[in-house]
Each structure stands twice: as structure tokens, then as C-alpha cells.
Motif scaffolding. Structure first.
Motif, PDB file in Angstrom:
ATOM      1  N   ILE A  74      37.751  32.268  19.911  1.00 27.64           N
ATOM      2  CA  ILE A  74      38.724  33.377  19.766  1.00 27.64           C
ATOM      3  C   ILE A  74      39.855  33.037  20.633  1.00 27.64           C
ATOM      4  O   ILE A  74      39.244  33.777  21.922  1.00 27.64           O
ATOM      5  N   GLU A  75      40.988  32.402  20.305  1.00 23.88           N
ATOM      6  CA  GLU A  75      41.649  32.068  21.588  1.00 23.88           C
ATOM      7  C   GLU A  75      43.101  32.160  21.580  1.00 23.88           C
ATOM      8  O   GLU A  75      43.068  30.926  19.880  1.00 23.88           O
ATOM      9  N   ASP A  76      44.520  32.413  22.133  1.00 26.53           N
ATOM     10  CA  ASP A  76      45.542  32.384  21.505  1.00 26.53           C
ATOM     11  C   ASP A  76      45.965  31.723  22.337  1.00 26.53           C
ATOM     12  O   ASP A  76      47.244  30.532  22.045  1.00 26.53           O
ATOM     13  N   ASN A  77      45.657  30.276  23.650  1.00 33.16           N
ATOM     14  CA  ASN A  77      46.123  30.462  23.793  1.00 33.16           C
ATOM     15  C   ASN A  77      45.805  27.952  23.875  1.00 33.16           C
ATOM     16  O   ASN A  77      44.703  28.311  24.305  1.00 33.16           O
ATOM     17  N   GLU A  88      34.910  33.326  33.820  1.00 32.34           N
ATOM     18  CA  GLU A  88      36.335  33.245  34.027  1.00 32.34           C
ATOM     19  C   GLU A  88      37.718  32.068  34.062  1.00 32.34           C
ATOM     20  O   GLU A  88      36.852  31.349  34.158  1.00 32.34           O
ATOM     21  N   LYS A  89      38.634  32.183  33.478  1.00 29.50           N
ATOM     22  CA  LYS A  89      39.347  32.082  33.749  1.00 29.50           C
ATOM     23  C   LYS A  89      40.235  31.533  35.155  1.00 29.50           C
ATOM     24  O   LYS A  89      40.196  32.081  35.284  1.00 29.50           O
ATOM     25  N   PRO A  90      40.912  30.126  34.737  1.00 29.38           N
ATOM     26  CA  PRO A  90      40.401  29.247  34.413  1.00 29.38           C
ATOM     27  C   PRO A  90      39.322  28.358  34.368  1.00 29.38           C
ATOM     28  O   PRO A  90      38.442  28.805  35.832  1.00 29.38           O
ATOM     29  N   LEU A 131      35.481  35.073  23.450  1.00 33.68           N
ATOM     30  CA  LEU A 131      35.945  35.854  23.507  1.00 33.68           C
ATOM     31  C   LEU A 131      36.923  35.880  23.918  1.00 33.68           C
ATOM     32  O   LEU A 131      36.937  36.575  25.379  1.00 33.68           O
ATOM     33  N   ASP A 132      38.145  35.856  23.812  1.00 31.24           N
ATOM     34  CA  ASP A 132      39.874  35.704  25.209  1.00 31.24           C
ATOM     35  C   ASP A 132      39.657  37.660  25.152  1.00 31.24           C
ATOM     36  O   ASP A 132      39.763  37.941  23.918  1.00 31.24           O
ATOM     37  N   ILE A 133      40.744  37.487  26.319  1.00 27.45           N
ATOM     38  CA  ILE A 133      40.601  38.916  26.032  1.00 27.45           C
ATOM     39  C   ILE A 133      41.878  39.829  25.537  1.00 27.45           C
ATOM     40  O   ILE A 133      42.791  40.794  25.387  1.00 27.45           O
ATOM     41  N   GLN A 134      42.597  38.502  26.203  1.00 24.97           N
ATOM     42  CA  GLN A 134      44.400  39.178  25.946  1.00 24.97           C
ATOM     43  C   GLN A 134      44.809  38.225  25.088  1.00 24.97           C
ATOM     44  O   GLN A 134      44.970  36.765  24.312  1.00 24.97           O
ATOM     45  N   LEU A 135      44.853  38.567  23.691  1.00 27.62           N
ATOM     46  CA  LEU A 135      44.952  38.300  22.102  1.00 27.62           C
ATOM     47  C   LEU A 135      46.495  39.002  22.192  1.00 27.62           C
ATOM     48  O   LEU A 135      46.507  40.223  22.300  1.00 27.62           O
ATOM     49  N   PRO A 136      46.512  38.732  21.146  1.00 28.68           N
ATOM     50  CA  PRO A 136      48.451  39.505  20.058  1.00 28.68           C
ATOM     51  C   PRO A 136      47.375  40.070  19.390  1.00 28.68           C
ATOM     52  O   PRO A 136      46.668  40.213  19.423  1.00 28.68           O
TER      53      PRO A 136
HETATM   54 MN    MN Z   1      44.728  35.084  25.763  1.00 24.73          MN
END
Ligand code: MN
Length: 129
Positions: A8-11, A104-106, A52-57
């Protein structure tokens, strides 16, 4: 059981890289670009693990994790938070929200697959490292 991993990732670029690394190791990647779609796909596919990405719309990763935990049929599926937050408090917060672990990203392409594999058991024994 499947060898599906849900991301689940918006980027797009992050998704592309994670998908590339995982498919190279023989996993099937299912992708969702927002939390709602991710929850639907989790219920549909019952993946081995959820990245799971944390920063999602709209619905952020904390809300997504909380929602995933409400579904009994998803019990036991690890949720691995993918976070660019460096602060310790944020890590504790996502673990408290129900994530099994985080990376962690990146992401580091050399260690990514090994890092996430510590959180789930694969279904096939013959996959090469
Ligand atoms: Mn994101």
C-alpha cells in the motif's frame, strides 16, 4: 496460501522499486495506492504480509493499520510499516497502531527483501536467496 505480498504505497517510484525487488525473488506483488483500496485487496487476497506506507492520501497508515486489525480474517498477517519518519516516537506510534515492524525509507535495495522476510514465513522452501 499464496505468495502474494500487498504493498500500500502512493508513490510510484517507491512502488516500482519494491515491486521490482520482490518479483525478482519470486513473490507476487499486489499494489494499492490508497488505504481503502489496500484494505479491500487485503481482504480479497489474504497476502503473506502487508507493506504499508504511512504517508498516504486521505487515510494515513495509522488509520489503515487500525482498520486492518478490525478484520478477524486478516489475523496473523504481518503489517510492515514503510516509514520515512526518523523519530523514535513515530516508530512507537505505528507499532502501537498495530504494525508488526517497520522498515525505513529510502529502502536499501541490497537488504530490503531480507529485512521484510524476517516478519513472515514463506510458503515455498525452494526459493533462492
Ligand atoms: Mn506516501
Amino acid at each position: 496460501m499464496s505468495n502474494d505480498l500487498l504493498i500500500i504505497e502512493d508513490n510510484e517510484q517507491n512502488l516500482y522499486l519494491m515491486r521490482f525487488l520482490l518479483e525478482k525473488k519470486g513473490f507476487t506483488v499486489i499494489a494499492a495506492e490508497n488505504g481503502r483500496a489496500g484494505i479491500d485487496k487485503a481482504l480479497e487476497h489474504k497476502p503473506l504480509a502487508i507493506l504499508l506506507d504511512i504517508q498516504l492520501p486521505e487515510m494515513d497508515g495509522y488509520a489503515v493499520a487500525a482498520e486492518l486489525l478490525k478484520h478477524k480474517e486478516l489475523e496473523g498477517i504481518p503489517i510492515i510499516a514503510v516509514t520515512s519518519y526518523a523519530m523514535v516516537g513515530d516508530r512507537e506510534r505505528i507499532l502501537a497502531a498495530g504494525a508488526t515492524g517497520y522498515i525505513e525509507k529510502p529502502i536499501n535495495p541490497d537488504t530490503f527483501v531480507t529485512e521484510i522476510k524476517q516478519y513472515f514465513r514463506e510458503n515455498t522452501a525452494d526459493r533462492e536467496e
